[in-house]
Design an enzyme around this catalytic site. Structure first.
Site, PDB file in Angstrom:
ATOM      1  N   TYR A  92       0.848  -1.198   0.000  1.00  0.00           N
ATOM      2  CA  TYR A  92       0.000   0.000   0.000  1.00  0.00           C
ATOM      3  C   TYR A  92       0.881   1.246   0.000  1.00  0.00           C
ATOM      4  O   TYR A  92       1.868   1.298  -0.712  1.00  0.00           O
ATOM      5  CB  TYR A  92      -0.998  -0.057   1.173  1.00  0.00           C
ATOM      6  CG  TYR A  92      -2.131   0.914   0.949  1.00  0.00           C
ATOM      7  CD1 TYR A  92      -2.954   0.777  -0.160  1.00  0.00           C
ATOM      8  CD2 TYR A  92      -2.329   1.996   1.791  1.00  0.00           C
ATOM      9  CE1 TYR A  92      -3.965   1.694  -0.419  1.00  0.00           C
ATOM     10  CE2 TYR A  92      -3.337   2.915   1.548  1.00  0.00           C
ATOM     11  CZ  TYR A  92      -4.140   2.760   0.438  1.00  0.00           C
ATOM     12  OH  TYR A  92      -5.126   3.670   0.188  1.00  0.00           O
ATOM     13  N   LYS A 165      -6.252  -1.542  -0.403  1.00  0.00           N
ATOM     14  CA  LYS A 165      -7.054  -1.388   0.825  1.00  0.00           C
ATOM     15  C   LYS A 165      -7.590  -2.736   1.286  1.00  0.00           C
ATOM     16  O   LYS A 165      -7.575  -3.052   2.484  1.00  0.00           O
ATOM     17  CB  LYS A 165      -8.215  -0.433   0.570  1.00  0.00           C
ATOM     18  CG  LYS A 165      -7.836   1.019   0.500  1.00  0.00           C
ATOM     19  CD  LYS A 165      -7.687   1.634   1.882  1.00  0.00           C
ATOM     20  CE  LYS A 165      -7.373   3.105   1.788  1.00  0.00           C
ATOM     21  NZ  LYS A 165      -7.235   3.762   3.094  1.00  0.00           N
TER      22      LYS A 165
END
Length: 548
Positions: A92, A165
């Site tokens: 991420y 996510k």
């Protein structure tokens, strides 16, 4: 019809690679399709980690991990569980930014995402159904990629945000990867670089806005909730002109939240509550300056506003605690170009004799003497030494959160803030920051990363079968996170470390689920939240392969 062996090996949700037992290989005709040695998942993880370490750049490490993700989802999450602190910035933020920029050049696999084109509205339901592939979807992360923090508009490339996510949801909170669906809404892009790039994979036209856009969002919501009746919808990186409008329309109809508006807000509130626990001060006594009044800045302000009102202040009294600064300077009632969200936090010029001079951050800091300063501006170095020292001259424990990311866009560095305030600042950053050594004290720096909050929040909402997500639930989540602070330790961080992400995600999930039950917002009967959470949590271990 019997499943073919190639289908098993090509399905990342059930593939074990060399982890298939001899019995499974015989039962499902996998003999000879794999090397003969049967490996444990631990042996596979060692092998995969060695390969990961051999990659010379963070982007290449991410590409390797995504290849593993596309091949064997269980092994990917087993490996990530062992190296979560190391892998978080790879899968991420901040490495995902490089991945987004090069998505159209690196594309190899859709990674089970749904690509919804605004030019093809009649196929929204079929697209979602096809992407789900018969799976029981409980969680959707959806983006239209217009407002990616620190990057802006990246069109269909932003699907990597939704995928990333969901990886964190599973790694941190144990949400079953078979129950999640990344979705990108391709409404076009205003990014000229992408529009002129022959390799770009999205719609090559300017962004569609207005009624046609909102009608398409409505098509998506209706199709998603019809196909997946228990789904939680998480909105991600929508532009400031649309994000609040979409959230306000659906938040009282379905279980949904916007991570940039609410997720960021509850993490920052948790950090402030942690800071108050350390300083011994009261939230109701603070003067809050937010530099960067976009979606995130306004969302943070609204979350703190809600908390102040829960402390007994009227809305009018609570709003007096805020000073929002954007590109125009301090926001006033007559400031041109105000967004709907900004209008709730404007000040009156009558309050400031020199209001016409308050067009830049340093002038505002001198005028309002903030005790809390939050940066969501993406203006690198905006919190200068003179500004920070001016702030620190009027408060004993300045709370300073430079939250913009990636690193190159941060408003300040933690080590500078510690030095400029002689160790008095209580800091949270938007990107990982190493501990700071100053005058014999080790200062731990909290990371105001939404990943501290949304995995546990999502797990609690799904486990409790929540019908809605309201302010009380979010407040309870903030208090749960903000309470995990060691106030006795010199240099203690205002937020818990990512290394303990799985433990406090569990705690947040329990608090959230209990809040849902206490408010009778659950769809199904739940008698014990810990049992409900345990029953839906997924572990990255191989299960016996059984087909009915």
């Amino acid at each position: 019809m019997a499943i073919r062996p190639q289908e098993i090996l090509n399905n990342p949700f059930i593939n074990k690679n060399t982890g298939f037992t001899e019995e499974e290989r015989k039962a499902y005709h996998l003999e000879g399709l794999l090397p003969p040695k049967v490996q444990t998942i631990e042996e596979q993880a060692v092998q995969a980690y060695h390969q990961y370490q051999s990659k010379p750049t963070d982007l290449e490490k991410r590409i390797f991990l995504m290849t593993l993700y596309n091949t064997n989802r269980t092994l990917f999450y087993h490996l990530m569980d062992e190296h979560i602190v190391e892998f978080m910035p790879i899968v991420y933020d901040p490495t995902v930014a490089d991945s987004i920029e090069h998505y159209h050049e690196l594309f190899m696999n859709p990674q089970d995402a749904a690509f919804l084109s605004i030019d093809d509205p009649e196929n929204v339901a079929d697209t979602l159904k096809n992407a789900a592939g018969g799976r029981d979807i409980r969680l959707i992360v959806v983006t239209d990629s217009e407002g990616i923090l620190g990057m802006g508009d990246w069109g269909v490339n932003g699907v990597d945000i939704a995928i990333g996510k969901l990886m964190v949801y599973t790694a941190a909170a144990g949400i079953n990867p078979a129950h999640v669906l990344p979705v990108v809404i391709d409404a076009g892009t205003n990014n000229e670089k992408l529009l002129n790039d022959p390799l770009y994979l999205g719609n090559k036209h300017k962004r569609v806005r207005g009624g046609r856009y909102y009608d398409f969002i409505d098509l998506f919501v209706k199709a998603a909730t019809a196909l997946f009746p228990e789904v939680l919808i998480h909105w991600e990186d929508f532009g400031r002109s649309n994000a609040a409008t979409i959230l306000e329309k659906y938040q009282n109809q379905i279980p949904t939240f916007n991570d940039d508006i609410q997720g960021t807000g509850i993490v920052v509130l948790a950090g402030i509550l942690g800071a108050m626990n350390i300083s011994g001060e009261k939230l109701a006594d603070q003067r809050i300056l937010v530099f960067g009044a976009g979606t995130a800045g306004v969302g943070i302000s609204n979350q703190i506003l809600d908390e102040l009102m829960r402390h007994g202040l009227s809305e009018k009294e609570a709003r007096k605690h805020f000073f929002l600064v954007d590109k125009q300077g301090l926001l006033f009632e007559d400031t041109e170009g105000l967004t709907p969200g900004q209008k709730g936090f404007v000040r009156s010029r009558a309050e400031f004799p020199n209001s016409r001079e308050l067009t830049h951050l340093e002038a505002v800091v001198k005028a309002v003497h903030p005790t809390i300063m939050i940066g969501t501006s993406t203006q690198p170095g905006a919190f200068t030494e003179s500004i920070v020292k001016e702030m620190a001259a009027h408060t004993s424990r300045p709370v300073i959160f430079p939250l913009s990311n990636p690193t190159k866009l941060a408003e300040a560095k933690a080590e500078d803030l510690i030095a400029w305030t002689d160790g008095r600042a209580l800091i949270a950053t938007g990107i990982p920051a190493r501990p700071v050594q100053y005058k014999g004290v080790t200062y731990e720096i909290g990371q105001a990363n939404n990943a501290l909050m949304y995995p546990g929040l999502g797990l609690g909402l799904i486990a409790s079968t929540a019908r809605l997500v309201n302010g009380e639930i979010l407040s309870q989540a903030s208090h749960a996170l903000g309470g995990i602070v060691d106030t006795t330790k010199p240099g203690a961080a205002v937020l818990p470390p990512v290394s303990k992400l799985t433990a406090f995600s569990q705690r947040i999930a329990e608090v959230v689920a209990q809040s849902v039950l206490d408010q009778n917002l659950n769809r199904k009967k739940i008698t014990d939240v810990k049992t409900a959470i345990r029953d839906i949590k997924w572990e990255a271990e191989y299960k016996e392969l059984v087909f009915s």
